[in-house]
Design an enzyme around this catalytic site. Sequence first.
Site, mmCIF file in Angstrom:
data_model
loop_
_atom_site.group_PDB
_atom_site.id
_atom_site.type_symbol
_atom_site.label_atom_id
_atom_site.label_comp_id
_atom_site.label_asym_id
_atom_site.label_seq_id
_atom_site.Cartn_x
_atom_site.Cartn_y
_atom_site.Cartn_z
ATOM 1 N N GLU A 1 0.846 -1.191 0.000
ATOM 2 C CA GLU A 1 0.000 0.000 0.000
ATOM 3 C C GLU A 1 0.887 1.249 0.000
ATOM 4 O O GLU A 1 1.898 1.315 0.695
ATOM 5 C CB GLU A 1 -0.859 -0.024 1.262
ATOM 6 C CG GLU A 1 -1.620 1.220 1.546
ATOM 7 C CD GLU A 1 -2.302 1.181 2.906
ATOM 8 O OE1 GLU A 1 -3.107 2.090 3.150
ATOM 9 O OE2 GLU A 1 -2.040 0.271 3.715
ATOM 10 N N ASP B 1 11.680 -4.661 13.955
ATOM 11 C CA ASP B 1 12.470 -3.491 13.575
ATOM 12 C C ASP B 1 11.646 -2.220 13.759
ATOM 13 O O ASP B 1 11.587 -1.375 12.879
ATOM 14 C CB ASP B 1 12.959 -3.626 12.132
ATOM 15 C CG ASP B 1 14.064 -2.634 11.794
ATOM 16 O OD1 ASP B 1 14.733 -2.142 12.727
ATOM 17 O OD2 ASP B 1 14.246 -2.330 10.608
ATOM 18 N N GLU C 1 11.694 5.423 11.656
ATOM 19 C CA GLU C 1 11.727 5.334 10.195
ATOM 20 C C GLU C 1 10.707 4.351 9.643
ATOM 21 O O GLU C 1 10.355 4.406 8.469
ATOM 22 C CB GLU C 1 13.103 4.885 9.695
ATOM 23 C CG GLU C 1 14.233 5.811 10.035
ATOM 24 C CD GLU C 1 14.961 5.437 11.313
ATOM 25 O OE1 GLU C 1 16.199 5.375 11.288
ATOM 26 O OE2 GLU C 1 14.304 5.219 12.346
ATOM 27 N N ASP D 1 7.716 -1.897 6.778
ATOM 28 C CA ASP D 1 9.030 -2.544 6.774
ATOM 29 C C ASP D 1 9.173 -3.632 7.836
ATOM 30 O O ASP D 1 9.829 -3.456 8.846
ATOM 31 C CB ASP D 1 10.148 -1.517 6.920
ATOM 32 C CG ASP D 1 11.511 -2.128 6.613
ATOM 33 O OD1 ASP D 1 11.564 -3.280 6.125
ATOM 34 O OD2 ASP D 1 12.521 -1.452 6.847
#
Length: 93
Positions: A19, A64, A68, A82
């Site tokens: 997405e 993780d 970011e 991610d």
Amino acid sequence: PYIVRSIRRPRTSLYLALEWVDGPDLKSLLWRHGRMAPDQVIIWAGQILEALIYMHALGVHHLDLKPENIMRASNGSIKLVDFGRPCGISAWP
């Protein structure tokens, strides 16, 4: 709703479609604006926790989680992105 949607299809060659999140990551926001208002932080923290609770109930762990990898969508909500190498794929480019 706070996790980026994805589609993984093993056809002639494996591909992964994600997405599009039309907004900056949290690290960029913090660099540009500095401290965030406490009420906004509480809202985003709740969304992140809701996403993590949902994922953990399915046995999925992010591994993780950092600014970011937290995006702010254009509607103001948070999206986790991610997740690293997808489960079940031994060789990921």
